[in-house]
Design a protein around this motif. Structure first.
Motif, PDB file in Angstrom:
ATOM      1  N   PHE A  80       0.834  -1.207   0.000  1.00  0.00           N
ATOM      2  CA  PHE A  80       0.000   0.000   0.000  1.00  0.00           C
ATOM      3  C   PHE A  80       0.871   1.262   0.000  1.00  0.00           C
ATOM      4  O   PHE A  80       0.615   2.206  -0.749  1.00  0.00           O
ATOM      5  CB  PHE A  80      -0.935  -0.021   1.219  1.00  0.00           C
ATOM      6  CG  PHE A  80      -1.613   1.289   1.475  1.00  0.00           C
ATOM      7  CD1 PHE A  80      -2.666   1.700   0.663  1.00  0.00           C
ATOM      8  CD2 PHE A  80      -1.205   2.119   2.503  1.00  0.00           C
ATOM      9  CE1 PHE A  80      -3.294   2.931   0.878  1.00  0.00           C
ATOM     10  CE2 PHE A  80      -1.821   3.338   2.728  1.00  0.00           C
ATOM     11  CZ  PHE A  80      -2.865   3.750   1.915  1.00  0.00           C
ATOM     12  N   PHE A  81       1.915   1.294   0.842  1.00  0.00           N
ATOM     13  CA  PHE A  81       2.786   2.477   0.869  1.00  0.00           C
ATOM     14  C   PHE A  81       3.462   2.686  -0.495  1.00  0.00           C
ATOM     15  O   PHE A  81       3.586   3.809  -0.969  1.00  0.00           O
ATOM     16  CB  PHE A  81       3.843   2.354   1.973  1.00  0.00           C
ATOM     17  CG  PHE A  81       3.320   2.649   3.356  1.00  0.00           C
ATOM     18  CD1 PHE A  81       2.434   3.694   3.579  1.00  0.00           C
ATOM     19  CD2 PHE A  81       3.722   1.878   4.452  1.00  0.00           C
ATOM     20  CE1 PHE A  81       1.942   3.976   4.852  1.00  0.00           C
ATOM     21  CE2 PHE A  81       3.235   2.149   5.728  1.00  0.00           C
ATOM     22  CZ  PHE A  81       2.351   3.199   5.930  1.00  0.00           C
ATOM     23  N   LEU A 116       3.910 -10.220  -6.150  1.00  0.00           N
ATOM     24  CA  LEU A 116       3.898 -11.652  -5.839  1.00  0.00           C
ATOM     25  C   LEU A 116       4.424 -12.456  -7.019  1.00  0.00           C
ATOM     26  O   LEU A 116       5.180 -13.415  -6.846  1.00  0.00           O
ATOM     27  CB  LEU A 116       2.478 -12.106  -5.486  1.00  0.00           C
ATOM     28  CG  LEU A 116       1.988 -11.686  -4.095  1.00  0.00           C
ATOM     29  CD1 LEU A 116       0.479 -11.704  -4.022  1.00  0.00           C
ATOM     30  CD2 LEU A 116       2.593 -12.574  -3.013  1.00  0.00           C
ATOM     31  N   GLN A 117       4.029 -12.066  -8.229  1.00  0.00           N
ATOM     32  CA  GLN A 117       4.479 -12.811  -9.406  1.00  0.00           C
ATOM     33  C   GLN A 117       5.989 -12.715  -9.581  1.00  0.00           C
ATOM     34  O   GLN A 117       6.638 -13.666 -10.008  1.00  0.00           O
ATOM     35  CB  GLN A 117       3.744 -12.299 -10.653  1.00  0.00           C
ATOM     36  CG  GLN A 117       2.288 -12.771 -10.678  1.00  0.00           C
ATOM     37  CD  GLN A 117       1.437 -12.018 -11.692  1.00  0.00           C
ATOM     38  OE1 GLN A 117       1.846 -10.992 -12.236  1.00  0.00           O
ATOM     39  NE2 GLN A 117       0.241 -12.522 -11.960  1.00  0.00           N
ATOM     40  N   LYS A 118       6.552 -11.547  -9.209  1.00  0.00           N
ATOM     41  CA  LYS A 118       8.004 -11.368  -9.335  1.00  0.00           C
ATOM     42  C   LYS A 118       8.736 -11.826  -8.071  1.00  0.00           C
ATOM     43  O   LYS A 118       9.963 -11.788  -8.026  1.00  0.00           O
ATOM     44  CB  LYS A 118       8.344  -9.894  -9.576  1.00  0.00           C
ATOM     45  CG  LYS A 118       7.814  -9.344 -10.912  1.00  0.00           C
ATOM     46  CD  LYS A 118       8.389  -7.961 -11.210  1.00  0.00           C
ATOM     47  CE  LYS A 118       7.944  -6.924 -10.205  1.00  0.00           C
ATOM     48  NZ  LYS A 118       7.554  -5.612 -10.772  1.00  0.00           N
ATOM     49  N   SER A 119       7.972 -12.203  -7.027  1.00  0.00           N
ATOM     50  CA  SER A 119       8.540 -12.489  -5.703  1.00  0.00           C
ATOM     51  C   SER A 119       9.449 -11.341  -5.248  1.00  0.00           C
ATOM     52  O   SER A 119      10.546 -11.545  -4.762  1.00  0.00           O
ATOM     53  CB  SER A 119       9.338 -13.802  -5.710  1.00  0.00           C
ATOM     54  OG  SER A 119       8.452 -14.890  -5.775  1.00  0.00           O
ATOM     55  N   GLN A 120       8.943 -10.134  -5.386  1.00  0.00           N
ATOM     56  CA  GLN A 120       9.760  -8.949  -5.122  1.00  0.00           C
ATOM     57  C   GLN A 120       8.893  -7.882  -4.451  1.00  0.00           C
ATOM     58  O   GLN A 120       8.032  -7.283  -5.097  1.00  0.00           O
ATOM     59  CB  GLN A 120      10.296  -8.442  -6.473  1.00  0.00           C
ATOM     60  CG  GLN A 120      11.481  -7.491  -6.413  1.00  0.00           C
ATOM     61  CD  GLN A 120      12.726  -8.114  -5.820  1.00  0.00           C
ATOM     62  OE1 GLN A 120      13.072  -9.232  -6.138  1.00  0.00           O
ATOM     63  NE2 GLN A 120      13.407  -7.416  -4.941  1.00  0.00           N
ATOM     64  N   LEU A 121       9.077  -7.695  -3.145  1.00  0.00           N
ATOM     65  CA  LEU A 121       8.402  -6.608  -2.429  1.00  0.00           C
ATOM     66  C   LEU A 121       9.424  -5.963  -1.504  1.00  0.00           C
ATOM     67  O   LEU A 121       9.691  -6.464  -0.416  1.00  0.00           O
ATOM     68  CB  LEU A 121       7.204  -7.140  -1.616  1.00  0.00           C
ATOM     69  CG  LEU A 121       6.466  -6.097  -0.759  1.00  0.00           C
ATOM     70  CD1 LEU A 121       5.796  -5.028  -1.617  1.00  0.00           C
ATOM     71  CD2 LEU A 121       5.435  -6.740   0.162  1.00  0.00           C
ATOM     72  N   PRO A 122      10.050  -4.867  -1.940  1.00  0.00           N
ATOM     73  CA  PRO A 122      11.084  -4.249  -1.105  1.00  0.00           C
ATOM     74  C   PRO A 122      10.475  -3.608   0.147  1.00  0.00           C
ATOM     75  O   PRO A 122       9.410  -2.979   0.058  1.00  0.00           O
ATOM     76  CB  PRO A 122      11.693  -3.164  -2.009  1.00  0.00           C
ATOM     77  CG  PRO A 122      11.056  -3.318  -3.347  1.00  0.00           C
ATOM     78  CD  PRO A 122       9.823  -4.147  -3.202  1.00  0.00           C
ATOM     79  N   ASN A 123      11.126  -3.793   1.280  1.00  0.00           N
ATOM     80  CA  ASN A 123      10.724  -3.087   2.493  1.00  0.00           C
ATOM     81  C   ASN A 123      10.702  -1.591   2.181  1.00  0.00           C
ATOM     82  O   ASN A 123      11.591  -1.084   1.497  1.00  0.00           O
ATOM     83  CB  ASN A 123      11.739  -3.396   3.602  1.00  0.00           C
ATOM     84  CG  ASN A 123      11.426  -2.677   4.896  1.00  0.00           C
ATOM     85  OD1 ASN A 123      11.514  -1.455   4.984  1.00  0.00           O
ATOM     86  ND2 ASN A 123      11.086  -3.426   5.923  1.00  0.00           N
ATOM     87  N   PHE A 124       9.699  -0.876   2.693  1.00  0.00           N
ATOM     88  CA  PHE A 124       9.502   0.522   2.297  1.00  0.00           C
ATOM     89  C   PHE A 124      10.657   1.421   2.756  1.00  0.00           C
ATOM     90  O   PHE A 124      10.939   2.448   2.147  1.00  0.00           O
ATOM     91  CB  PHE A 124       8.179   1.037   2.865  1.00  0.00           C
ATOM     92  CG  PHE A 124       7.737   2.342   2.266  1.00  0.00           C
ATOM     93  CD1 PHE A 124       7.369   2.419   0.931  1.00  0.00           C
ATOM     94  CD2 PHE A 124       7.704   3.501   3.028  1.00  0.00           C
ATOM     95  CE1 PHE A 124       6.982   3.624   0.358  1.00  0.00           C
ATOM     96  CE2 PHE A 124       7.300   4.714   2.476  1.00  0.00           C
ATOM     97  CZ  PHE A 124       6.944   4.772   1.136  1.00  0.00           C
ATOM     98  N   PHE A 125      11.323   1.012   3.834  1.00  0.00           N
ATOM     99  CA  PHE A 125      12.392   1.846   4.403  1.00  0.00           C
ATOM    100  C   PHE A 125      13.787   1.317   4.066  1.00  0.00           C
ATOM    101  O   PHE A 125      14.765   2.039   4.153  1.00  0.00           O
ATOM    102  CB  PHE A 125      12.238   1.919   5.929  1.00  0.00           C
ATOM    103  CG  PHE A 125      10.928   2.493   6.354  1.00  0.00           C
ATOM    104  CD1 PHE A 125      10.799   3.845   6.618  1.00  0.00           C
ATOM    105  CD2 PHE A 125       9.792   1.694   6.483  1.00  0.00           C
ATOM    106  CE1 PHE A 125       9.582   4.394   6.998  1.00  0.00           C
ATOM    107  CE2 PHE A 125       8.570   2.229   6.858  1.00  0.00           C
ATOM    108  CZ  PHE A 125       8.464   3.586   7.115  1.00  0.00           C
ATOM    109  N   ILE A 126      13.865   0.020   3.749  1.00  0.00           N
ATOM    110  CA  ILE A 126      15.168  -0.638   3.499  1.00  0.00           C
ATOM    111  C   ILE A 126      15.048  -1.347   2.151  1.00  0.00           C
ATOM    112  O   ILE A 126      14.676  -2.517   2.084  1.00  0.00           O
ATOM    113  CB  ILE A 126      15.476  -1.667   4.611  1.00  0.00           C
ATOM    114  CG1 ILE A 126      15.310  -1.018   5.994  1.00  0.00           C
ATOM    115  CG2 ILE A 126      16.878  -2.249   4.457  1.00  0.00           C
ATOM    116  CD1 ILE A 126      15.264  -1.999   7.137  1.00  0.00           C
TER     117      ILE A 126
END
Length: 338
Positions: free
Chosen positions: A261-262, A294-304
């Motif tokens: 969401f962020f 999800l398809q890319k298996s890629q969700l970067p932490n918003f701060f790191i």
């Protein structure tokens, strides 16, 4: 009920043990960000403890987990008993001491039945169970260190809110203190339980509460947006799917949704991208973004940014969730009708 129990505990913890005499209570999580869905039966309470300067050494390549050592003998002498044999501040020892105090003290709370749940491996929380017929309330107490020092290098390129909330707001956020929670790093070569993870819940709460690109967004007489509505729907959708497929989706939690969401708020930075009457469209847009992650298996932490919350090892469950979400999206959300 929660306030009564927590206030009692905070007073007792402060008086019991010199080590915890400086703790302050802070509320975190969805209830306090006004994005709680369903019944208010889960609460997160941070017990924040100010600590003088610490040296942070990364414990792996995520940039989120650290070993902590004191740069010089701390003013807070009582913390020395929590050092491990290498002189590192042991999250495990501190949590254990706090847990013991709480276990003794819940017996003294009058008029309400409170128990401490069994320890969950790797969880940073001490969980209280409060009987509140006909249901139960669970309260996660999270031990948090507050350090007044610059954020570590791994956060340098995170918090990309310049277009959304502005450069000045980003600068102000980065001047706030650093929070560290006692959280075991599963990738630690030898599991010693003495790692700490960066926490930005105080910044997340501030972003949720002042979420507009214009300063008047969602104020009493200002224009309303649907950002919080989108987040609530996303969380509700995940919650419903987790109830339906507990085993397949056990790796996922509402923090994944909140992070996506962020990122969506950054992708669509203007208040005009989130008109109040356009909840359906905005929600589907956010959901589409989550499915892509999800398809890319890629969700970067918003701060790191280099800390990926969807690891490639979990590809199977990532793809399972992406299929479920796509099914809901393409069929008018049958799970909301169930």
């Amino acid at each position: 009920l929660v306030n009564q129990v927590v206030s009692h505990l905070v007073q007792a913890i402060r008086s019991k043990d010199g080590a915890f005499s400086s703790i302050e209570r802070q509320s975190a999580g969805s209830y306090y960000e006004r994005v709680k869905i369903s019944e208010p039966n889960e609460f997160d309470i941070m017990l924040v403890m100010p600590v003088a300067r610490l040296q942070l050494d990364e414990s792996d390549d995520t940039g989120a987990y650290y070993y902590l050592t004191f740069k010089r003998t701390p003013r807070e002498k009582y913390l020395l008993k929590f050092l491990d044999e290498d002189g590192k501040l042991s999250a495990f020892k501190m949590l254990q001491a706090l847990r013991e105090i709480i276990k003794q003290e819940v017996k003294n709370i009058k008029g309400v039945e409170v128990t401490v749940r069994r320890k969950k491996a790797g969880s940073p929380a001490i969980t209280l169970q409060i009987k509140n017929p006909p249901s139960e309330i669970s309260v996660d107490i999270i031990l948090t260190l507050e350090v007044q020092q610059a954020w570590p290098a791994s956060t340098q390129d995170g918090l990309k809110i310049e277009q959304w909330l502005g450069k000045k707001v980003r600068r102000d956020f980065r001047l706030r203190s650093l929070y560290l929670v006692a959280k075991q790093n599963k990738r630690e070569k030898v599991l010693r339980g003495n790692t700490w993870r960066l926490s930005f819940s105080h910044i997340e709460k501030a972003m949720m509460n002042n979420h507009g690109n214009s300063k008047t967004c969602c104020e009493a007489d200002g224009p309303k947006c649907c950002r919080k509505g989108c987040l609530k729907l996303l969380k509700y959708l995940l919650e419903q799917l987790k109830m339906k497929y507990p085993k397949e989706l056990e790796k996922f939690c509402s923090y994944h949704v909140k992070t996506a969401f962020f990122h969506s708020c950054v992708t669509w930075p203007n208040d005009t991208d989130w008109p109040f009457g356009d909840l359906e469209h905005c929600f589907q847009q956010c959901l589409g973004y989550l499915v892509e992650c999800l398809q890319k298996s890629q969700l970067p932490n918003f701060f790191i940014p280099r800390y990926n919350l969807f690891s490639l090892e979990d590809r199977v469950s990532n793809h399972f969730l992406s299929r479920q979400l796509s099914h809901e999206l393409n069929n008018g959300f049958p799970i909301f009708q169930e």
